[in-house]
Design a protein around this motif. Sequence first.
Motif, short mmCIF file in Angstrom:
data_model
loop_
_atom_site.label_atom_id
_atom_site.label_comp_id
_atom_site.label_asym_id
_atom_site.label_seq_id
_atom_site.Cartn_x
_atom_site.Cartn_y
_atom_site.Cartn_z
N PHE A 141 -10.43 27.94 21.61
CA PHE A 141 -10.12 28.78 20.44
C PHE A 141 -11.10 28.38 19.35
CE2 PHE A 141 -7.53 30.05 16.73
CZ PHE A 141 -7.10 31.30 17.15
N SER B 203 -9.03 23.89 23.71
CA SER B 203 -8.27 25.12 23.44
C SER B 203 -9.09 26.37 23.74
CB SER B 203 -7.84 25.15 21.97
OG SER B 203 -8.97 25.39 21.12
N CYS C 214 -9.54 21.11 11.86
CA CYS C 214 -9.70 22.56 11.73
C CYS C 214 -10.96 22.90 10.95
CB CYS C 214 -8.51 23.15 10.99
SG CYS C 214 -6.96 23.08 11.88
N ALA C 215 -11.44 24.11 11.18
CA ALA C 215 -12.66 24.59 10.54
C ALA C 215 -12.56 24.57 9.01
CB ALA C 215 -12.94 26.01 11.02
N GLU C 216 -11.39 24.92 8.48
CA GLU C 216 -11.22 24.99 7.03
C GLU C 216 -11.41 23.61 6.38
OE1 GLU C 216 -9.29 26.19 9.42
OE2 GLU C 216 -8.01 27.82 8.70
N GLU D 243 -12.78 19.58 18.04
CA GLU D 243 -11.68 19.02 18.81
C GLU D 243 -12.06 17.67 19.39
OE1 GLU D 243 -10.48 22.10 21.56
OE2 GLU D 243 -9.61 23.28 19.92
N ASN E 126 -14.12 24.32 13.90
CA ASN E 126 -13.16 23.35 14.40
C ASN E 126 -13.86 22.36 15.33
OD1 ASN E 126 -13.33 25.67 16.13
ND2 ASN E 126 -11.41 25.14 17.13
N THR F 270 -8.19 16.36 16.31
CA THR F 270 -8.87 17.63 16.05
C THR F 270 -8.86 17.96 14.56
OG1 THR F 270 -8.40 18.55 18.22
CG2 THR F 270 -8.63 20.13 16.40
N THR G 199 -6.32 35.03 12.12
CA THR G 199 -5.83 33.65 12.13
C THR G 199 -5.68 33.09 10.72
OG1 THR G 199 -6.95 33.28 14.24
CG2 THR G 199 -6.31 31.32 12.98
N PRO G 200 -4.46 32.79 10.31
CA PRO G 200 -4.27 32.17 8.99
C PRO G 200 -4.45 30.66 9.08
CG PRO G 200 -2.15 32.56 9.99
CD PRO G 200 -3.18 33.02 11.00
N PRO G 201 -4.75 30.01 7.97
CA PRO G 201 -4.87 28.54 7.98
C PRO G 201 -3.56 27.88 8.40
CG PRO G 201 -5.65 29.45 5.89
CD PRO G 201 -4.99 30.57 6.64
N CYS G 202 -3.65 26.77 9.14
CA CYS G 202 -2.44 26.03 9.54
C CYS G 202 -1.83 25.36 8.31
CB CYS G 202 -2.78 25.01 10.62
SG CYS G 202 -3.60 23.53 9.99
N VAL H 57 -13.10 28.62 15.90
CA VAL H 57 -12.81 29.03 14.52
C VAL H 57 -14.00 28.68 13.63
CG1 VAL H 57 -11.18 28.84 12.59
CG2 VAL H 57 -10.38 28.45 14.95
N1 THU Z 1 -7.75 25.89 14.16
C1 THU Z 1 -8.59 25.98 13.09
O1 THU Z 1 -9.71 25.43 13.12
N2 THU Z 1 -8.19 26.67 12.01
C2 THU Z 1 -7.05 27.40 11.94
O2 THU Z 1 -6.80 28.06 10.93
C3 THU Z 1 -6.12 27.41 13.07
C4 THU Z 1 -6.42 26.45 14.17
C5 THU Z 1 -8.22 25.21 15.37
C6 THU Z 1 -7.61 23.88 15.67
C7 THU Z 1 -7.83 23.81 17.18
O3 THU Z 1 -9.14 23.34 17.43
C8 THU Z 1 -7.75 25.25 17.64
O4 THU Z 1 -7.96 26.04 16.49
C9 THU Z 1 -6.44 25.64 18.29
O5 THU Z 1 -5.36 25.29 17.50
#
Ligand code: THU
Length: 130
Positions: free
Chosen positions: A25, A23, A54-56, A45, A43, A52, A84-87, A27
């Motif tokens: 992206f 990604s 997430c960082a949280e 992946e 994060n 994958t 960016t809010p948590p998923c 985090v």
């Molecule tokens: N991701 C996070 O680590 N935390 C979030 O709050 C949103 C998304 C990561 C998951 C993936 O590796 C990338 O961001 C794109 O979705």
Amino acid sequence: MAEHDALIAAARTAREHAHAPYSNFRVGAAVRAKSGRIFTGCNVENATYGLTLCAERVAIFKAISEGERGFDSVAVVTDTDSLTPPCGACRQIIWEFCGDAHVVLANLKGKVELHRMSALFPKPFDQSFL
Ligand code: THU
């Protein structure tokens, strides 16, 4: 706001370790335990995408696996103008371990937003239903 500076700084540093080749992206997250200890995550992946993390969740699971319980704040740092809010999956996990925690969203330019989990995640399913 200043009370969250250390948490934001920790999340920002953790972001540098992100494994996000798919990604791009990146985090970083940090969670503060009521003991005062800070745990961080980035994060991570995978080529299969679905694995994958997430960082949280990385930050929280690190803390839990080290025996920590009870958290008051979670910070999430990305390099985006729109913070960016948590998923959804992370909201469920944050609720499980942090309850109505402060959620601090920040970017690399110093923009910061403060939220509460009860606003981000209304009507959660949790142990009170079991
Ligand atoms: N991701 C996070 O680590 N935390 C979030 O709050 C949103 C998304 C990561 C998951 C993936 O590796 C990338 O961001 C794109 O979705």
